[in-house]
Write a protein that holds these residues in place. Structure first.
Motif, PDB file in Angstrom:
ATOM      1  N   LEU A  54       0.834  -1.206   0.000  1.00 43.54           N
ATOM      2  CA  LEU A  54       0.000   0.000   0.000  1.00 43.54           C
ATOM      3  C   LEU A  54       0.866   1.253   0.000  1.00 43.54           C
ATOM      4  N   VAL A  55       1.844   1.293   0.869  1.00 43.19           N
ATOM      5  CA  VAL A  55       2.724   2.458   0.994  1.00 43.19           C
ATOM      6  C   VAL A  55       3.495   2.692  -0.303  1.00 43.19           C
ATOM      7  N   ASN A  56       4.077   1.649  -0.857  1.00 43.78           N
ATOM      8  CA  ASN A  56       4.863   1.792  -2.092  1.00 43.78           C
ATOM      9  C   ASN A  56       3.997   2.229  -3.273  1.00 43.78           C
ATOM     10  N   THR A  57       2.782   1.710  -3.327  1.00 47.45           N
ATOM     11  CA  THR A  57       1.865   2.091  -4.412  1.00 47.45           C
ATOM     12  C   THR A  57       1.571   3.581  -4.372  1.00 47.45           C
ATOM     13  N   TYR A  58       1.213   4.079  -3.213  1.00 47.79           N
ATOM     14  CA  TYR A  58       0.846   5.494  -3.116  1.00 47.79           C
ATOM     15  C   TYR A  58       2.060   6.410  -3.171  1.00 47.79           C
ATOM     16  N   ALA A  59       3.197   5.961  -2.666  1.00 49.32           N
ATOM     17  CA  ALA A  59       4.412   6.783  -2.761  1.00 49.32           C
ATOM     18  C   ALA A  59       4.785   6.991  -4.223  1.00 49.32           C
ATOM     19  N   ALA A  60       4.585   5.966  -5.038  1.00 44.12           N
ATOM     20  CA  ALA A  60       4.936   6.049  -6.459  1.00 44.12           C
ATOM     21  C   ALA A  60       3.919   6.840  -7.266  1.00 44.12           C
TER      22      ALA A  60
ATOM     23  N   ARG B 210       6.006   5.992  10.681  1.00 43.90           N
ATOM     24  CA  ARG B 210       7.030   6.046   9.626  1.00 43.90           C
ATOM     25  C   ARG B 210       6.473   5.513   8.300  1.00 43.90           C
ATOM     26  N   TYR B 211       5.780   4.397   8.372  1.00 42.38           N
ATOM     27  CA  TYR B 211       5.198   3.833   7.149  1.00 42.38           C
ATOM     28  C   TYR B 211       4.199   4.792   6.516  1.00 42.38           C
ATOM     29  N   PHE B 212       3.369   5.424   7.335  1.00 38.12           N
ATOM     30  CA  PHE B 212       2.384   6.353   6.784  1.00 38.12           C
ATOM     31  C   PHE B 212       3.075   7.462   6.006  1.00 38.12           C
ATOM     32  N   ILE B 213       4.101   8.055   6.578  1.00 39.33           N
ATOM     33  CA  ILE B 213       4.842   9.147   5.931  1.00 39.33           C
ATOM     34  C   ILE B 213       5.521   8.651   4.658  1.00 39.33           C
ATOM     35  N   LYS B 214       6.041   7.423   4.680  1.00 37.71           N
ATOM     36  CA  LYS B 214       6.684   6.864   3.482  1.00 37.71           C
ATOM     37  C   LYS B 214       5.710   6.728   2.318  1.00 37.71           C
TER      38      LYS B 214
ATOM     39  N   LEU C 260       5.170  16.113  -0.555  1.00 39.09           N
ATOM     40  CA  LEU C 260       4.258  16.114   0.589  1.00 39.09           C
ATOM     41  C   LEU C 260       4.944  15.524   1.821  1.00 39.09           C
ATOM     42  N   ARG C 261       5.774  14.500   1.595  1.00 37.67           N
ATOM     43  CA  ARG C 261       6.530  13.901   2.694  1.00 37.67           C
ATOM     44  C   ARG C 261       7.444  14.926   3.340  1.00 37.67           C
ATOM     45  N   ALA C 262       8.164  15.685   2.514  1.00 43.47           N
ATOM     46  CA  ALA C 262       9.087  16.703   3.046  1.00 43.47           C
ATOM     47  C   ALA C 262       8.323  17.760   3.838  1.00 43.47           C
TER      48      ALA C 262
ATOM     49  N   SER D  15       5.455  17.394   5.331  1.00 40.68           N
ATOM     50  CA  SER D  15       4.938  16.773   6.552  1.00 40.68           C
ATOM     51  C   SER D  15       6.021  16.630   7.601  1.00 40.68           C
ATOM     52  N   LEU D  16       7.198  16.210   7.178  1.00 38.85           N
ATOM     53  CA  LEU D  16       8.296  16.047   8.124  1.00 38.85           C
ATOM     54  C   LEU D  16       8.724  17.384   8.725  1.00 38.85           C
ATOM     55  N   ALA D  17       8.596  18.444   7.953  1.00 38.46           N
ATOM     56  CA  ALA D  17       8.968  19.771   8.459  1.00 38.46           C
ATOM     57  C   ALA D  17       8.047  20.213   9.585  1.00 38.46           C
ATOM     58  N   THR D  18       6.840  19.694   9.628  1.00 43.78           N
ATOM     59  CA  THR D  18       5.884  20.111  10.653  1.00 43.78           C
ATOM     60  C   THR D  18       5.692  19.076  11.756  1.00 43.78           C
ATOM     61  N   CYS D  19       6.304  17.882  11.623  1.00 39.81           N
ATOM     62  CA  CYS D  19       6.145  16.828  12.623  1.00 39.81           C
ATOM     63  C   CYS D  19       7.222  16.923  13.680  1.00 39.81           C
ATOM     64  N   PRO D  20       6.903  16.439  14.891  1.00 41.35           N
ATOM     65  CA  PRO D  20       7.952  16.364  15.921  1.00 41.35           C
ATOM     66  C   PRO D  20       9.069  15.439  15.431  1.00 41.35           C
ATOM     67  N   VAL D  21      10.279  15.944  15.439  1.00 42.96           N
ATOM     68  CA  VAL D  21      11.422  15.213  14.886  1.00 42.96           C
ATOM     69  C   VAL D  21      11.663  13.893  15.613  1.00 42.96           C
ATOM     70  N   HIS D  22      11.452  13.857  16.910  1.00 36.63           N
ATOM     71  CA  HIS D  22      11.762  12.630  17.655  1.00 36.63           C
ATOM     72  C   HIS D  22      10.899  11.457  17.245  1.00 36.63           C
ATOM     73  N   ARG D  23       9.746  11.678  16.655  1.00 37.14           N
ATOM     74  CA  ARG D  23       8.858  10.584  16.294  1.00 37.14           C
ATOM     75  C   ARG D  23       9.143  10.040  14.900  1.00 37.14           C
ATOM     76  N   LEU D  24       9.597  10.860  13.986  1.00 38.33           N
ATOM     77  CA  LEU D  24       9.681  10.413  12.598  1.00 38.33           C
ATOM     78  C   LEU D  24      11.071  10.534  12.008  1.00 38.33           C
ATOM     79  N   THR D  25      12.077  10.530  12.818  1.00 35.35           N
ATOM     80  CA  THR D  25      13.439  10.595  12.285  1.00 35.35           C
ATOM     81  C   THR D  25      13.795   9.255  11.652  1.00 35.35           C
ATOM     82  N   ALA D  26      14.802   9.263  10.896  1.00 35.78           N
ATOM     83  CA  ALA D  26      15.326   8.059  10.225  1.00 35.78           C
ATOM     84  C   ALA D  26      14.353   7.459   9.235  1.00 35.78           C
ATOM     85  N   LEU D  27      13.684   8.309   8.475  1.00 38.51           N
ATOM     86  CA  LEU D  27      12.843   7.774   7.399  1.00 38.51           C
ATOM     87  C   LEU D  27      13.745   7.467   6.256  1.00 38.51           C
TER      88      LEU D  27
END
Length: 172
Positions: free
Chosen positions: A104-110, A146-150, A156-158, A160-172
């Motif tokens: 699901l994630v790969n389909t929508y990311a593409a 992490r999967y949702f953001i991926k 849109l990912r960039a 979203s990450l700019a507005t998310c708390p860094v400690h929760r979604l780092t290392a994507l």
């Protein structure tokens, strides 16, 4: 005097439906079948199994007949457990796998989203799968995030990450 309840023909409105490409429909299939068997006062264990096979998709009938629990000396409940185990795993409760969420994630990311409606479809589909995986301890909450953001297209990912708390979604 009322007429006895008759089971509907295969494929008719009201007949139980199972789609093997969507294994999660199996539990609804058996719920509907059990209701109908009760309404029709079918008590024979073997007749219940035969009706289950009758309503099974044509491509699955031979498989279902081959299960050890289809034998005359086994109960309908044993048969149901064996069928459920085949499609949904040992406990019959976990409906999804990591492969489902990755697909699901790969389909929508593409492909991205061309409208907010498409994003909502992704979000709902994701939530159904992810909640099941978290509930069964296959995914942790932070992995789910992490999967949702991926699954978001890169711009849109960039954002979203700019507005998310860094400690929760780092290392994507």
């Amino acid at each position: 005097m009322s007429q006895p309840y008759r089971l509907p023909p295969r494929g008719a409105a009201g007949a139980p439906v199972f789609d093997p490409s969507h294994p999660e429909t199996l539990l609804d299939f058996f719920e509907d079948l059990d209701y109908m068997l009760e309404e029709a006062n079918i008590d024979s264990e073997q007749k219940k199994k035969e009706h289950a096979v009758r309503y099974a998709p044509p491509t699955q009938k031979s498989l279902w007949r081959s299960f050890a629990a289809f034998a005359e000396d086994k109960s309908y409940e044993d048969f149901k457990k064996e069928v459920i185990k085949e499609y949904l795993g040992e406990d019959g409760k976990r409906l999804y796998s990591l492969g489902d969420i990755k697909t699901l994630v790969n389909t929508y990311a593409a492909k991205g989203f061309s409208s907010s409606s498409e994003f909502k479809v992704y979000s709902r589909s994701f939530r159904v799968i992810a909640d099941d995986l978290v509930k069964h301890h296959v995914l942790r909450d932070d992995d789910r995030d992490r999967y949702f953001i991926k699954g978001l297209p890169e711009p849109l990912r960039a954002a979203s990450l700019a507005t998310c708390p860094v400690h929760r979604l780092t290392a994507l």
